[in-house]
Design a protein around this motif. Structure first.
Motif, short mmCIF file in Angstrom:
data_model
loop_
_atom_site.label_atom_id
_atom_site.label_comp_id
_atom_site.label_asym_id
_atom_site.label_seq_id
_atom_site.Cartn_x
_atom_site.Cartn_y
_atom_site.Cartn_z
N ALA A 106 3.41 -15.51 -7.68
CA ALA A 106 2.91 -14.15 -7.47
C ALA A 106 2.44 -13.90 -6.04
O ALA A 106 1.75 -12.94 -5.77
CB ALA A 106 1.77 -13.85 -8.45
N VAL A 107 2.83 -14.77 -5.13
CA VAL A 107 2.38 -14.66 -3.74
C VAL A 107 3.58 -14.55 -2.80
O VAL A 107 4.49 -15.38 -2.85
CB VAL A 107 1.52 -15.88 -3.33
CG1 VAL A 107 1.09 -15.78 -1.87
CG2 VAL A 107 0.30 -15.99 -4.23
N TYR A 108 3.54 -13.53 -1.97
CA TYR A 108 4.58 -13.31 -0.97
C TYR A 108 3.95 -13.37 0.41
O TYR A 108 2.93 -12.71 0.66
CB TYR A 108 5.25 -11.94 -1.17
CG TYR A 108 6.00 -11.87 -2.47
CD1 TYR A 108 7.35 -12.16 -2.52
CD2 TYR A 108 5.34 -11.56 -3.66
CE1 TYR A 108 8.04 -12.12 -3.72
CE2 TYR A 108 6.02 -11.52 -4.86
CZ TYR A 108 7.36 -11.80 -4.88
OH TYR A 108 8.04 -11.78 -6.08
N LEU A 109 4.52 -14.15 1.28
CA LEU A 109 4.03 -14.30 2.64
C LEU A 109 5.12 -13.81 3.60
O LEU A 109 6.25 -14.27 3.54
CB LEU A 109 3.69 -15.75 2.95
CG LEU A 109 3.29 -16.07 4.38
CD1 LEU A 109 2.04 -15.29 4.80
CD2 LEU A 109 3.05 -17.57 4.55
N PHE A 154 3.01 -10.95 -13.95
CA PHE A 154 1.89 -11.90 -13.94
C PHE A 154 0.51 -11.23 -14.00
O PHE A 154 -0.50 -11.92 -14.10
CB PHE A 154 1.96 -12.77 -12.68
CG PHE A 154 3.22 -13.59 -12.59
CD1 PHE A 154 3.49 -14.59 -13.52
CD2 PHE A 154 4.13 -13.36 -11.59
CE1 PHE A 154 4.65 -15.33 -13.45
CE2 PHE A 154 5.30 -14.11 -11.50
CZ PHE A 154 5.57 -15.09 -12.43
N GLY A 155 0.46 -9.92 -13.87
CA GLY A 155 -0.82 -9.22 -13.89
C GLY A 155 -1.46 -9.09 -12.52
O GLY A 155 -2.41 -8.36 -12.34
N VAL A 156 -0.91 -9.79 -11.55
CA VAL A 156 -1.41 -9.73 -10.17
C VAL A 156 -0.31 -10.22 -9.24
O VAL A 156 0.53 -11.04 -9.64
CB VAL A 156 -2.70 -10.58 -10.00
CG1 VAL A 156 -2.40 -12.06 -10.18
CG2 VAL A 156 -3.36 -10.31 -8.67
N SER A 157 -0.30 -9.71 -8.05
CA SER A 157 0.57 -10.26 -7.00
C SER A 157 -0.13 -10.08 -5.67
O SER A 157 -1.01 -9.21 -5.52
CB SER A 157 1.95 -9.63 -7.00
OG SER A 157 1.88 -8.24 -6.73
N ILE A 158 0.25 -10.90 -4.72
CA ILE A 158 -0.39 -10.89 -3.40
C ILE A 158 0.68 -10.83 -2.34
O ILE A 158 1.67 -11.56 -2.38
CB ILE A 158 -1.25 -12.15 -3.20
CG1 ILE A 158 -2.38 -12.19 -4.21
CG2 ILE A 158 -1.78 -12.23 -1.77
CD1 ILE A 158 -3.15 -13.50 -4.24
N PHE A 159 0.46 -9.93 -1.38
CA PHE A 159 1.30 -9.85 -0.19
C PHE A 159 0.42 -10.18 1.00
O PHE A 159 -0.63 -9.56 1.19
CB PHE A 159 1.89 -8.45 -0.02
CG PHE A 159 2.67 -8.27 1.25
CD1 PHE A 159 3.99 -8.71 1.33
CD2 PHE A 159 2.10 -7.66 2.35
CE1 PHE A 159 4.72 -8.54 2.51
CE2 PHE A 159 2.83 -7.49 3.53
CZ PHE A 159 4.13 -7.94 3.60
N SER A 160 0.81 -11.16 1.77
CA SER A 160 0.06 -11.54 2.96
C SER A 160 1.03 -11.55 4.13
O SER A 160 2.19 -11.94 3.99
CB SER A 160 -0.54 -12.94 2.76
OG SER A 160 -1.29 -13.30 3.89
N GLY A 201 2.55 2.43 -10.24
CA GLY A 201 1.72 2.16 -11.41
C GLY A 201 0.72 1.04 -11.25
O GLY A 201 0.15 0.58 -12.24
N LEU A 202 0.49 0.59 -10.03
CA LEU A 202 -0.41 -0.54 -9.80
C LEU A 202 -1.72 -0.11 -9.16
O LEU A 202 -1.74 0.81 -8.34
CB LEU A 202 0.26 -1.56 -8.88
CG LEU A 202 1.57 -2.18 -9.35
CD1 LEU A 202 2.13 -3.10 -8.28
CD2 LEU A 202 1.37 -2.92 -10.66
#
Length: 164
Positions: A75-78, A104-110, A131-132
């Motif tokens: 769920a993590v994108y860098l 997953f209910g959450v995701s992260i973009f860094s 929708g988030l």
């Protein structure tokens, strides 16, 4: 002179291309600038666009940077913007970011190594349209003083949140 949003979009895209941006970067930057201007956020809209053009021409933004997107966790994108615009890596990732958040209910973009993103709310707003509930934070140069301080400690655009 007044321009329609379509006219302004065309002019900004051509100006970005002329200043050294490739087509993908020009489109990504133009979309954010026009969105800010349409919302009445002129300080990060058309007037801020001149700063981007000058940075492209001076080489402070690599208009041909090819962001490298990795996925260090499900769920993590860098994104390593590699000296280019912040917009391009996000645009390349948004669809997968949304899918991951829904799965997953959450995701992260860094992101790292990017030029200033302008209106941070542009990014959270796009996620809210999908929708988030979204939250974004960024670092930047200290230009604003905090409560009880005369020394600048905050960036002008430290965080944004949005919901559907």
């Amino acid at each position: 002179m007044q321009l329609t949003l379509d006219q302004a979009t065309g002019l900004c895209r051509m100006a970005a291309l002329g200043a050294g941006a490739n087509e993908e970067a020009a489109q990504s930057l133009t979309a954010s600038i026009i969105a800010a201007e349409a919302e009445g956020l002129s300080t990060v809209g058309l007037s801020h666009f001149i700063d981007y053009l000058e940075a492209l021409e001076a080489g402070r933004i690599d208009g041909n940077a090819d962001p490298v997107i990795t996925r260090p966790a499900l769920a993590v994108y860098l994104s390593d913007a590699r000296g280019g615009l912040a917009h391009t890596g996000f645009d390349r990732t948004i669809d997968d970011l949304v899918k991951a958040a829904k799965l997953f209910g959450v995701s992260i973009f860094s992101q790292k190594n990017a030029y200033t993103c302008g209106a941070l709310g542009y990014f959270t707003g796009r996620l809210a349209e999908q929708g988030l509930v979204s939250f974004a934070a960024t670092n930047g140069p200290a230009v604003l003083a905090g409560s009880g301080s005369v020394k600048p400690v905050y960036c002008t655009n430290p965080m944004s949140f949005a919901s559907p």
